[in-house]
Motif scaffolding. Structure first.
Motif, PDB file in Angstrom:
ATOM      1  N   UNK B  35       0.793  -1.229   0.000  1.00  0.00           N
ATOM      2  CA  UNK B  35       0.000   0.000   0.000  1.00  0.00           C
ATOM      3  C   UNK B  35       0.817   1.266   0.000  1.00  0.00           C
ATOM      4  N   UNK B  36       1.831   1.317   0.821  1.00  0.00           N
ATOM      5  CA  UNK B  36       2.647   2.519   0.904  1.00  0.00           C
ATOM      6  C   UNK B  36       3.348   2.779  -0.413  1.00  0.00           C
ATOM      7  N   UNK B  39       0.955   4.343  -2.911  1.00  0.00           N
ATOM      8  CA  UNK B  39       0.731   5.782  -2.729  1.00  0.00           C
ATOM      9  C   UNK B  39       1.953   6.578  -3.154  1.00  0.00           C
ATOM     10  N   UNK B  54      -4.878   6.826   3.367  1.00  0.00           N
ATOM     11  CA  UNK B  54      -5.015   5.395   3.619  1.00  0.00           C
ATOM     12  C   UNK B  54      -6.452   4.900   3.537  1.00  0.00           C
ATOM     13  N   UNK B  55      -7.358   5.662   4.090  1.00  0.00           N
ATOM     14  CA  UNK B  55      -8.733   5.222   4.054  1.00  0.00           C
ATOM     15  C   UNK B  55      -9.241   5.078   2.641  1.00  0.00           C
ATOM     16  N   UNK B  56      -8.963   6.077   1.835  1.00  0.00           N
ATOM     17  CA  UNK B  56      -9.364   6.059   0.445  1.00  0.00           C
ATOM     18  C   UNK B  56      -8.686   4.905  -0.290  1.00  0.00           C
ATOM     19  N   UNK B  57      -7.390   4.745  -0.048  1.00  0.00           N
ATOM     20  CA  UNK B  57      -6.626   3.700  -0.727  1.00  0.00           C
ATOM     21  C   UNK B  57      -7.186   2.321  -0.417  1.00  0.00           C
ATOM     22  N   UNK B  58      -7.357   2.041   0.836  1.00  0.00           N
ATOM     23  CA  UNK B  58      -7.759   0.681   1.198  1.00  0.00           C
ATOM     24  C   UNK B  58      -9.207   0.395   0.877  1.00  0.00           C
ATOM     25  N   UNK B  59     -10.014   1.388   0.841  1.00  0.00           N
ATOM     26  CA  UNK B  59     -11.387   1.162   0.363  1.00  0.00           C
ATOM     27  C   UNK B  59     -11.351   0.796  -1.107  1.00  0.00           C
ATOM     28  N   UNK B  61      -8.777  -0.525  -2.666  1.00  0.00           N
ATOM     29  CA  UNK B  61      -8.191  -1.856  -2.760  1.00  0.00           C
ATOM     30  C   UNK B  61      -9.227  -2.925  -2.434  1.00  0.00           C
ATOM     31  N   UNK B  62     -10.023  -2.655  -1.452  1.00  0.00           N
ATOM     32  CA  UNK B  62     -11.072  -3.611  -1.079  1.00  0.00           C
ATOM     33  C   UNK B  62     -12.031  -3.829  -2.237  1.00  0.00           C
ATOM     34  N   UNK B  65     -10.281  -5.783  -4.907  1.00  0.00           N
ATOM     35  CA  UNK B  65     -10.169  -7.184  -4.497  1.00  0.00           C
ATOM     36  C   UNK B  65     -11.498  -7.896  -4.648  1.00  0.00           C
ATOM     37  N   UNK B  66     -12.557  -7.215  -4.213  1.00  0.00           N
ATOM     38  CA  UNK B  66     -13.867  -7.865  -4.287  1.00  0.00           C
ATOM     39  C   UNK B  66     -14.293  -8.108  -5.733  1.00  0.00           C
ATOM     40  N   UNK B  86       3.350  -5.789   5.931  1.00  0.00           N
ATOM     41  CA  UNK B  86       2.708  -5.344   4.704  1.00  0.00           C
ATOM     42  C   UNK B  86       2.233  -6.532   3.881  1.00  0.00           C
ATOM     43  N   UNK B  87       1.150  -6.199   3.147  1.00  0.00           N
ATOM     44  CA  UNK B  87       0.676  -7.179   2.177  1.00  0.00           C
ATOM     45  C   UNK B  87       0.861  -6.591   0.786  1.00  0.00           C
TER      46      UNK B  87
END
Lengths: 891, 123
Positions: B35-36, B39, B54-59, B61-62, B65-66, B86-87
């Protein structure tokens, strides 16, 4: 710090946190480390963006989960901790917030307190507080404006306006027109020490013109135009015959009225006017009838005052009095009692209810316009501060409703609809405040008028001042509404442009600026509060000094009257005879005669004579007073050494302590020979210093010699009761010695002292009122600023307390954030005060503008109030219960 | 429906991509990233004009992924360069096609815009 971020992640659903929480925390840790390398500003900006990101996306993710999983709104609310079923929290709760976590993923109360409580609770509070602030400051502004204008800036256009009074009677706490039984018996004769004129206010409508014109004017006795110095420019004045029963109705117009009705004022004379009160013939035109009656800007006409037949004047006219140059109320009252013994006026006189209301405030014009400007600017600054405070409140309230706006936008509300909702509140605040401020300021003016016995002024009757003050007040309110509208529209437009999902993100750039603005606001507010507060303290100290000196004079029962040479009182040998008669009166404690030119506390004056004595230079002059025996006893002046003058002393003199210290520093004044006005005198006594000139002037060396003539002599006496009660007996006693002796210039010391103290009291009351309003606004401003500054830091508070900080430590830490802007504000306010302090110099006595005590006192008072307000807010914000949170741990 | 048609249908269903999602796909086109790194890559590529929180990024990514556009990578860098917190993520086959389709869509949009008078008059 990463731990704090973990706390913020509670915004996201549990499933999301489990899946990505660690990654997000790791990412934040990397970015935080990078920001720390760039500096504090970068860290602050990072936190602000992060909070906005977490809040916005967290709520959005929850909404998305709700849509996909079919979770009810109640379930979502329960998940974040807003459920009404929670036994620990209710959205109407007034209890302090607590950090609470429980099963089901309840959100920690910090977020709840930031969003739900303001929405649930604060609208009524914020509307009430904003309306109160604006009403108080508007009322203070309007009443201060009117009173200062009337007191300090508006000279009356009448000749010798200082001797013009309106006769009034104090009944049931209000000043009313006294009932007159017989105008002719009261006003006839030459011994009345005043000129009286009567008037009644009249209105009628002029008919027969293109548009009916309403005129307001006066029905007057023939003496009134002369008292007001009205200049006749055409025709003739009103005559006694015009008021006779059966006389043709006549009218005298003002120039402007004649011009408006006839086009040219000379054409008006002889013309008829058809009115709703009948047909009048214009007999004359005067220049202007300006600022009469009291409280009015002008009058349009004069008509004869027609008394009812045979005696009693129905609907008694108001009475204008011009006192003779040596006349006064007490002599007037004596004449009333003598001429109309059983009248209502006599009863009011005997009961002490009569009042002379001056048209012009004595001594008011001696205060320069700078004082008025100082008061005006202070009042305007307070109003500005109040408006800024209210804007702050509105911003706070809007911020607390950000989620509501986001939901409304998500549901399709337009920007216009949202703006209208907020502007409605703002207009409500402005409208209610203005409506309340007008009657409140009118009431305040009335109270000030009664308290200080001022002429009618301001909003209660002066149309010109009414309009000007209202225009100013409306201008402020309109400016406030416009400013608030711009701020609100900018805020809402920013929020509306972004999607509802980005609401918190769009809010954060605005919020990032607000802490700095809040501190600047605090700085400006405290700086503007210092000058009126210091000025009020200085004026209060001055008033105390003046009042103290007046009290210390010890003039109870002291008065004097002027005597003129008359058969029986024509040589100095008559003085002891007269004094013996006066001293024999039952109420008279002591009496003496002195040269009128010498002056006393009652009438400033004093003769200066050439003096030759030990150690004096050529051409030296000193103050001298010619006195009879009993002078020092009557005035209560103590003899320090030697003796006073006797009836047989011709070349003896007495000096005061100041003269003895100045010219006989070795203390051998007694027995010295001096020359006064080239005549030889021997010093026989030394008396204590006394303020025999003006109360507030410094003591000078004085020399007292025997009274050698009766020209312009004054009889000074001290009575066991009020001197007015002895006046009749004294008049009789004087006339027994000199039957045709006329008394005039009756002055009572207590009245003279009151007149000296009155202007200081007026100024002190005005500035103290302003300072009180300023303090109130300061405290309100500090409370709102502290709320804004501390609310941002609630997550940090929770973490600090979780790490072991006590509540007291947290309160101190929070309160420290207002110390710097507060101290800066006090320093700037002190500098501001010192730059304008010279305005006050002419109004001070016994204290300097640069005196440190009032300045330090004002700063200490404001600092104390500021820290108390900030600490109370900090205590409220820091009320965090961590026990349950720590016990349950993070999930 | 054939396999190709099904794939095309899935790709069309996912268009248009949000700008953040497209940028993530561009970052992952060069290889696996955490993730880092994503960005950092986006910020560098857009000259800091696009900063993703981060919030925007991982949403995002979610969501990716989905939708099967990206997946977590099983491979790890060398131990010295690894951060076990990290993943790492990488594009799936569908993801590559979606990225290509989005690129084609944007190219067509730009070409269409260039035919307009206001666009030509800017030059």
């Amino acid at each position: 710090m990463p731990g704090l971020y973990r706390l913020l992640l509670r915004c996201f659903p549990t499933s999301f946190r489990r899946r990505f929480g660690d990654d997000m925390a790791a990412l934040f840790a990397d970015r935080h480390a990078a920001a720390r390398r760039r500096g504090h500003t970068a860290v602050a900006l990072l936190w602000i963006r992060t909070i906005a990101d977490v809040v916005g996306h967290g709520l959005s993710e929850r909404r998305a989960v709700r849509r996909t999983e079919g979770t009810s709104l109640a379930g979502v609310w329960q998940d974040v901790g807003f459920a009404q079923r929670s036994s620990r929290w209710h959205w109407r709760s007034h209890l302090p917030t607590t950090l609470t976590l429980g099963r089901g993923g309840r959100f920690f109360r910090t977020m709840e307190s930031m969003i739900m409580r303001p929405i649930a609770r604060s609208r009524r509070m914020y509307l009430s507080l904003a309306t109160t602030l604006l009403t108080v400051s508007l009322s203070a502004f309007l009443s201060t404006f009117a009173v200062v204008e009337a007191l300090y800036l508006r000279d009356l256009p009448f000749p010798d306006s200082g001797r013009l009074f309106e006769l009034a009677e104090l009944r049931e706490g209000q000043l009313r027109t006294p009932e007159l039984d017989s105008w002719e018996r009261l006003t006839s004769g030459s011994s009345l020490p005043a000129t009286l004129a009567g008037w009644r206010e009249t209105e009628f409508e002029v008919q027969g013109t293109a548009q009916n014109v309403e005129l307001s004017g006066l029905s007057v006795t023939t003496a009134l135009p002369g008292l007001l110095g009205l200049e006749l420019i055409a025709g003739r004045p009103l005559a006694m015959a015009d008021a006779s029963p059966g006389a043709a109705p006549v009218i005298v117009l003002s120039r402007s009225t004649a011009a408006s009705l006839f086009g040219d004022h000379p054409a008006a004379v002889g013309s008829p006017i058809r009115t709703s009160a009948g047909v009048f013939t214009v007999v004359g035109v005067v220049e202007q009838i300006a600022r009469f009656p009291p409280g009015h800007s002008s009058s349009d006409f004069l008509t004869p005052l027609r008394p009812a037949a045979a005696g009693r004047v129905s609907l008694s006219p108001k009475v204008l009095i011009r006192l003779a140059s040596n006349g006064d109320l007490h002599l007037l009252q004596s004449e009333v009692l003598r001429r109309l013994p059983n009248s209502d006026l006599a009863l009011a006189t005997a009961a002490g209810r009569l009042r002379l209301m001056p048209l012009a405030v004595p001594g008011a014009n001696s205060v320069n316009g700078s004082m008025a400007l100082f008061v005006h600017v202070s009042a305007a600054a307070l109003l500005l501060v109040a408006l800024v405070n209210i804007s702050q409140l509105i911003l706070l309230h809007l911020r607390s409703r950000s989620t509501e706006f986001a939901i409304r936008v998500a549901l399709g509300a337009s920007f216009r609809q949202m703006t209208a909702r907020v502007l409605r509140d703002i207009l409500l605040i402005g409208g209610i405040s203005l409506l309340l401020a007008l009657p409140i300021s009118a009431w305040l003016i009335g109270r000030i008028q009664l308290l200080l016995e001022l002429p009618d002024t301001g909003l209660r009757g002066n149309a010109e001042l009414n309009i000007l003050a209202l225009e100013l007040a409306l201008g402020f309110v309109v400016a406030f509404v416009l400013l608030a509208s711009v701020v609100v529209s900018r805020l809402l437009r920013t929020e509306a442009r972004q999607s509802a999902l980005r609401l918190a993100g769009s809010l954060s750039p605005i919020a990032s600026k607000r802490p700095y603005l809040a501190k600047i606001h605090l700085f400006v507010q405290l700086a503007l509060t210092i000058p009126p507060l210091v000025a009020a303290l200085l004026l209060a100290k001055t008033y105390g000094a003046v009042h103290g000196r007046a009290e210390a004079f010890g003039g109870e029962g002291l008065a004097h009257v002027q005597l003129r040479p008359a058969p029986g009182f024509q040589s100095p040998a008559d003085i002891p005879v007269l004094l013996e008669r006066v001293r024999a009166l039952p109420n008279v404690v002591a009496a003496a005669i002195y040269d009128a030119g010498a002056g006393t506390i009652l009438r400033p004056g004093g003769r200066r004579s050439p003096f030759e004595g030990p150690g004096t230079e050529a051409g030296q002059v000193v103050r001298t007073r010619d006195i009879s025996t009993g002078y020092f006893e009557t005035l209560g002046i103590a003899v320090m050494a030697g003796r006073t003058l006797t009836d047989t002393d011709n070349s003896a003199a007495v000096i005061n302590q100041a003269a003895a210290d100045r010219y006989w520093p070795s203390g051998d004044a007694i027995g010295s020979t001096i020359l006064l006005s080239r005549e030889k005198y021997q010093i026989v006594g030394i008396v204590s210093n006394a303020h025999l000139g003006q109360l507030l002037m410094p003591i000078e060396p004085e020399f007292f010699m025997p009274q050698r003539h009766v020209f312009a002599a004054r009889l000074v006496f001290r009575t066991s009761h009020h001197p007015r009660t002895a006046l009749g007996g004294i008049t009789t006693a004087v006339r027994e010695v000199s039957p045709s002796q006329a008394l005039s210039g009756f002055d009572v010391l207590s009245d003279a002292l009151d007149a000296t103290v009155q202007p200081y009291k007026t100024r002190t009351v005005l500035l103290a009122s302003l300072a009180g309003v300023a303090m109130f606004l300061s405290v309100a401003g500090v409370l709102s600023v502290s709320e804004l500054l501390f609310r941002h830091r609630r997550p940090e508070i929770g973490v600090r307390m979780a790490l072991g900080a006590t509540r007291a430590q947290v309160v101190v830490w929070l309160a420290r954030s207002v110390v710097v802007p507060a101290i800066a504000g006090l320093i700037a306010g002190t500098a501001l005060y010192l730059s304008v302090a010279h305005v006050l110099e002419a109004t001070l006595f016994g204290v300097q503008t640069a005196d440190t005590a009032p300045l330090l006192g004002a700063c200490a008072l404001i600092a104390l109030a500021t820290m108390a307000a900030a600490a109370s807010q900090a205590a409220r914000v820091s009320d965090v219960d961590l026990a349950a949170w720590i016990r349950n741990g993070q999930t | 429906m054939s396999k190709t048609d099904a794939l095309r249908h899935n790709v069309d269903r996912l268009l248009p991509l949000k700008p953040v999602a497209f940028q993530i796909l561009l970052s992952l086109a060069d290889g696996e990233r955490h993730g880092y790194a994503i960005t950092q890559d986006i910020a560098g590529r857009t000259h800091a004009r696009m900063r993703i929180e981060p919030g925007n990024l991982y949403r995002s990514l979610k969501a990716l992924l989905d939708d099967g556009i990206i997946q977590e990578s099983e491979r790890r860098p060398a131990a010295d360069f690894d951060d076990e917190r990290r993943r790492y993520y990488r594009l799936t086959t569908l993801g590559r096609k979606v990225a290509a389709a989005e690129l084609a869509r944007l190219e067509a949009l730009v070409a269409d815009a260039r035919t307009k008078r206001w666009a030509s008059s800017r030059h």
